[in-house]
Design a protein around this motif. Sequence first.
Motif, PDB file in Angstrom:
ATOM      1  N   LYS A 145       2.118  -4.017  -0.330  1.00 17.58           N
ATOM      2  CA  LYS A 145       2.239  -3.839   1.115  1.00 17.58           C
ATOM      3  C   LYS A 145       3.394  -4.684   1.622  1.00 17.58           C
ATOM      4  N   GLN A 146       4.313  -3.999   2.300  1.00 14.58           N
ATOM      5  CA  GLN A 146       5.445  -4.717   2.872  1.00 14.58           C
ATOM      6  C   GLN A 146       5.599  -4.300   4.325  1.00 14.58           C
ATOM      7  N   PHE A 147       5.763  -5.303   5.206  1.00 11.01           N
ATOM      8  CA  PHE A 147       6.162  -5.022   6.584  1.00 11.01           C
ATOM      9  C   PHE A 147       7.666  -5.221   6.643  1.00 11.01           C
ATOM     10  N   ILE A 150       3.611  -8.649   1.974  1.00 11.67           N
ATOM     11  CA  ILE A 150       2.253  -9.197   1.966  1.00 11.67           C
ATOM     12  C   ILE A 150       1.776  -9.371   0.527  1.00 11.67           C
ATOM     13  N   CYS A 151       1.942  -8.323  -0.276  1.00 12.86           N
ATOM     14  CA  CYS A 151       1.557  -8.451  -1.682  1.00 12.86           C
ATOM     15  C   CYS A 151       2.369  -7.464  -2.516  1.00 12.86           C
ATOM     16  N   GLU A 152       2.556  -7.828  -3.754  1.00 12.67           N
ATOM     17  CA  GLU A 152       3.351  -7.006  -4.663  1.00 12.67           C
ATOM     18  C   GLU A 152       2.606  -6.889  -5.981  1.00 12.67           C
ATOM     19  N   ASP A 153       2.247  -5.652  -6.322  1.00 11.36           N
ATOM     20  CA  ASP A 153       1.562  -5.381  -7.586  1.00 11.36           C
ATOM     21  C   ASP A 153       0.368  -6.317  -7.805  1.00 11.36           C
ATOM     22  N   THR A 168      -4.378 -12.568   7.429  1.00 10.16           N
ATOM     23  CA  THR A 168      -5.138 -11.578   8.216  1.00 10.16           C
ATOM     24  C   THR A 168      -4.817 -10.165   7.723  1.00 10.16           C
ATOM     25  N   SER A 169      -3.547  -9.906   7.453  1.00 11.21           N
ATOM     26  CA  SER A 169      -3.164  -8.574   6.945  1.00 11.21           C
ATOM     27  C   SER A 169      -3.871  -8.266   5.630  1.00 11.21           C
ATOM     28  N   MET A 170      -4.057  -9.295   4.797  1.00 14.26           N
ATOM     29  CA  MET A 170      -4.746  -9.074   3.517  1.00 14.26           C
ATOM     30  C   MET A 170      -6.192  -8.633   3.756  1.00 14.26           C
ATOM     31  N   ARG A 194      -2.930   0.427   6.087  1.00 12.68           N
ATOM     32  CA  ARG A 194      -2.812   1.153   4.821  1.00 12.68           C
ATOM     33  C   ARG A 194      -1.834   0.464   3.882  1.00 12.68           C
ATOM     34  N   ALA A 195      -2.218   0.427   2.619  1.00 13.83           N
ATOM     35  CA  ALA A 195      -1.313  -0.109   1.604  1.00 13.83           C
ATOM     36  C   ALA A 195      -0.167   0.873   1.378  1.00 13.83           C
ATOM     37  N   ASP A 196       0.975   0.370   0.913  1.00 12.86           N
ATOM     38  CA  ASP A 196       2.094   1.250   0.542  1.00 12.86           C
ATOM     39  C   ASP A 196       1.772   1.940  -0.783  1.00 12.86           C
ATOM     40  N   ASP A 197       1.009   1.255  -1.609  1.00 14.11           N
ATOM     41  CA  ASP A 197       0.756   1.730  -2.958  1.00 14.11           C
ATOM     42  C   ASP A 197      -0.445   0.985  -3.518  1.00 14.11           C
ATOM     43  N   GLY A 198      -1.140   1.596  -4.478  1.00 13.10           N
ATOM     44  CA  GLY A 198      -2.255   0.912  -5.123  1.00 13.10           C
ATOM     45  C   GLY A 198      -3.599   1.313  -4.543  1.00 13.10           C
TER      46      GLY A 198
END
Length: 231
Positions: free
Chosen positions: A32-34, A39-42, A64-66, A75-79
């Motif tokens: 997830k990236q803004f 926010i998180c990667e893989d 908070t986003s997590m 929504r997550a970008d992926d995963g």
Amino acid sequence: NLKRSNIQRPFIRFEIGRPSGKQVLSIENLNKQFETAMICEDLHFNVFRGEKIAIVGRNGIGKTSMLRLMLDEIRADDGTIEWGYETHIGYMPQDHHEAIEKSDDTAHKWLGQWNTDATEEQLRSLFGRLLFSKDEPFKPTKVLSGGETVRLLLAKLMLLKPNVLLLDEPTNHLDLESIRSLTESLDRYEGTCIFVTHDRQMVTQVADRIIEMSKSGIRELSPEQFSEGAF
């Protein structure tokens, strides 16, 4: 002979209606990236029944986003994020107005809607435990103080008996006695708990896993690393 403090302590106890399955949450390949922040990667992350997980890190890093990713509010970008069998989540957001609309409805009416089987006696007892004196439950939600609002949200969680608690800065607006009572209740809670906090005592006393979010990514800390770190 020290005088006992005349500050009352709320009686907070979280019970679970029914236990969840063994695996509570499974996160795979989460991204997830803004525009301004990653926010998180893989991210790969599993949570099992009964674990107490503190999420720590500086303000604005995405804690908070997590939680909102876990709740599918963003929504997550992926995963993938999958909640396990029979998980019932109780969520307390950091922005309390999001949870309790400021209106002419009373605190009593607001609380009663979450469990229509609850008797008048049960509701009164809950209000009493959370230090609402006899007429205070009948105040409109629009005039509740910050502390009253948090105690009302805690009453909702006590009423719903979820087996998973997701708490975002639950100590905001609480006095010291209430924070102590909340910390002890989380420590004794038999369900699973994921909480964001800056309260070091709560992390040390409650968490058996500590997740740090920082600019360089997300990592799990040992208690020793946490006690040396600056948050």
